[in-house]
Design an enzyme around this catalytic site. Structure first.
Site, PDB file in Angstrom:
ATOM      1  N   ARG A   1      -7.382  -1.729   7.931  1.00  0.00           N
ATOM      2  CA  ARG A   1      -6.950  -2.270   6.625  1.00  0.00           C
ATOM      3  C   ARG A   1      -7.802  -3.490   6.323  1.00  0.00           C
ATOM      4  O   ARG A   1      -8.063  -4.305   7.206  1.00  0.00           O
ATOM      5  CB  ARG A   1      -5.480  -2.655   6.650  1.00  0.00           C
ATOM      6  CG  ARG A   1      -5.072  -3.408   5.397  1.00  0.00           C
ATOM      7  CD  ARG A   1      -3.591  -3.596   5.285  1.00  0.00           C
ATOM      8  NE  ARG A   1      -2.930  -2.334   4.995  1.00  0.00           N
ATOM      9  CZ  ARG A   1      -1.643  -2.236   4.674  1.00  0.00           C
ATOM     10  NH1 ARG A   1      -0.887  -3.314   4.615  1.00  0.00           N
ATOM     11  NH2 ARG A   1      -1.109  -1.067   4.411  1.00  0.00           N
TER      12      ARG A   1
ATOM     13  N   LYS B   1     -15.722 -16.057  12.255  1.00  0.00           N
ATOM     14  CA  LYS B   1     -17.001 -16.760  12.494  1.00  0.00           C
ATOM     15  C   LYS B   1     -18.093 -16.199  11.594  1.00  0.00           C
ATOM     16  O   LYS B   1     -19.249 -16.582  11.709  1.00  0.00           O
ATOM     17  CB  LYS B   1     -17.424 -16.579  13.951  1.00  0.00           C
ATOM     18  CG  LYS B   1     -16.422 -17.054  14.969  1.00  0.00           C
ATOM     19  CD  LYS B   1     -16.915 -16.678  16.378  1.00  0.00           C
ATOM     20  CE  LYS B   1     -15.774 -16.625  17.363  1.00  0.00           C
ATOM     21  NZ  LYS B   1     -16.161 -15.906  18.586  1.00  0.00           N
TER      22      LYS B   1
ATOM     23  N   ARG C   1       4.643  -1.707   8.047  1.00  0.00           N
ATOM     24  CA  ARG C   1       4.811  -0.273   8.223  1.00  0.00           C
ATOM     25  C   ARG C   1       3.557   0.445   8.698  1.00  0.00           C
ATOM     26  O   ARG C   1       3.603   1.244   9.636  1.00  0.00           O
ATOM     27  CB  ARG C   1       5.222   0.410   6.895  1.00  0.00           C
ATOM     28  CG  ARG C   1       6.662   0.321   6.559  1.00  0.00           C
ATOM     29  CD  ARG C   1       6.826   0.180   5.075  1.00  0.00           C
ATOM     30  NE  ARG C   1       6.332  -1.129   4.714  1.00  0.00           N
ATOM     31  CZ  ARG C   1       7.090  -2.229   4.784  1.00  0.00           C
ATOM     32  NH1 ARG C   1       8.330  -2.153   5.127  1.00  0.00           N
ATOM     33  NH2 ARG C   1       6.584  -3.417   4.495  1.00  0.00           N
ATOM     34  N   THR C   2       2.457   0.199   8.030  1.00  0.00           N
ATOM     35  CA  THR C   2       1.272   1.013   8.305  1.00  0.00           C
ATOM     36  C   THR C   2       0.775   0.762   9.727  1.00  0.00           C
ATOM     37  O   THR C   2       0.540   1.705  10.493  1.00  0.00           O
ATOM     38  CB  THR C   2       0.167   0.700   7.279  1.00  0.00           C
ATOM     39  OG1 THR C   2       0.734   0.779   5.975  1.00  0.00           O
ATOM     40  CG2 THR C   2      -0.981   1.688   7.400  1.00  0.00           C
TER      41      THR C   2
ATOM     42  N   HIS D   1      -4.989   4.067  -0.479  1.00  0.00           N
ATOM     43  CA  HIS D   1      -4.142   4.004   0.722  1.00  0.00           C
ATOM     44  C   HIS D   1      -3.752   5.443   1.072  1.00  0.00           C
ATOM     45  O   HIS D   1      -2.605   5.864   0.879  1.00  0.00           O
ATOM     46  CB  HIS D   1      -2.906   3.151   0.412  1.00  0.00           C
ATOM     47  CG  HIS D   1      -2.123   2.709   1.606  1.00  0.00           C
ATOM     48  ND1 HIS D   1      -2.275   3.232   2.873  1.00  0.00           N
ATOM     49  CD2 HIS D   1      -1.144   1.757   1.717  1.00  0.00           C
ATOM     50  CE1 HIS D   1      -1.436   2.636   3.694  1.00  0.00           C
ATOM     51  NE2 HIS D   1      -0.747   1.730   3.022  1.00  0.00           N
TER      52      HIS D   1
END
Ligand code: CP
Length: 306
Positions: free
Chosen positions: A101, A80, A51-52, A129
């Protein structure tokens, strides 16, 4: 240049304005179709999302802008050993705004200290959030007609549930709010939220280990998933994951106008039979996320549409 790491980075007045803009976008989408033309959004998702990420991308495209980014850190130089600070120092030279995120609490904050463009926290570990909270507030305003004078029950994983933490912080600034905290002992609300945003503000609250005992008092039931990815111990996850399952029987105990919210994804905690109940608004909630993210992108880019 302003980043949004925590919902408290926005005043109540600014949130109200964002919700008003989101409503105007819903009513007049064509007006906004080229508002962010030639602007670019990067979605840097070091942790899975449906969703986000997609609503951010859909939001930017609906504003006439462009999108680039990644949804799997394994495909980037983070694999890396590149630091978040270095990644953002580079990417912020390519785009106008970044949604990030990350599984580590505080990573978007670190990013904001190294970025040339606004950073939006799209979820950091078990912390915050904020754009889910904007989504939740727009949903509540649409479904209940107000954001004050509400009893809201938060059920499930209150310990690691970043959507719960941000929503409590946001709603603690509105009047007449009562919280009902429903969780097993192991997943209780952490003190950094409870002490500072409920107790210190003198907000009425109660705690319960069972949903049946309190569901009849609620105006809003905010269900959450027990998050496997936050547990160190598989045994604990298996023991706790099905503690609460909202089904048709439990819905009979609720008020006729109670709404059921969930940030999603859902696993077992809401029976699919509840989806047909008019009080279940979690899919409508997910759709609101696109419009409020459009409003936030415009605000952070300093774009006004008359
Ligand atoms: N609500 C939410 O954050 O969903 P995703 O993990 O799918 O983005």
């Amino acid at each position: 240049m302003r980043s949004i790491i925590n919902i408290l980075d926005l005043s109540v007045e600014e949130i109200d304005e964002l919700l008003d803009v989101a409503d105007d976008i819903i009513a007049n989408p064509a007006k906004y179709a080229e508002a962010a033309k030639h602007k670019q959004l990067a979605t840097l998702f070091f942790e899975p999302s449906t969703r986000t990420r997609l609503s951010f991308e859909s939001a930017m495209l609906a504003l006439g802008g462009n999108v680039l980014g990644f949804s799997d850190a394994k495909s980037t130089s983070a694999s890396k050993g590149e630091s978040v600070a270095d990644t953002v120092s580079v990417v912020s030279g390519y785009v106008d705004i970044i949604a990030m995120r990350h599984p580590k609490e505080g990573a978007p904050y670190v990013a904001s200290k190294h970025s040339l463009v606004p950073i939006i926290n799209a979820g950091d570990g078990g912390h915050y959030h904020p754009t889910q909270t904007l989504t939740d507030l727009l949903t509540i305003r649409h479904e209940k007609g107000r954001i004050n004078n509400l009893t809201i029950g938060l059920c499930g994983d209150l310990k690691f549930g970043r959507t719960v933490h941000s929503l409590i912080e946001a709603m603690s600034r509105y009047s007449g709010i009562k919280f009902v905290l429903i969780s097993p002992d192991e997943l209780k609300l952490p003190s950094f939220v409870k002490d500072e945003f409920i107790k210190a503000k003198g907000i009425e609250y109660k705690q319960s280990k069972t949903l049946d005992d309190v569901i009849g008092e609620l105006d809003i039931l905010y269900m959450t998933r027990v998050q496997q990815e936050r547990f160190f111990n598989e045994e604990d996850y298996l023991r706790l994951r099905d503690t609460y399952i909202l089904d048709e029987q439990k819905m009979k105990l609720a008020k006729d106008d109670m709404i059921v919210m969930h940030p999603l994804p859902r696993v077992n905690e809401i029976s699919t039979a509840v989806d047909n109940d008019k009080r279940a608004c979690y899919f409508r909630q997910a759709h609101f996320g696109r419009y409020v993210r459009m409003a936030l992108i415009l605000k952070l880019l300093g774009i006004k549409v008359d």
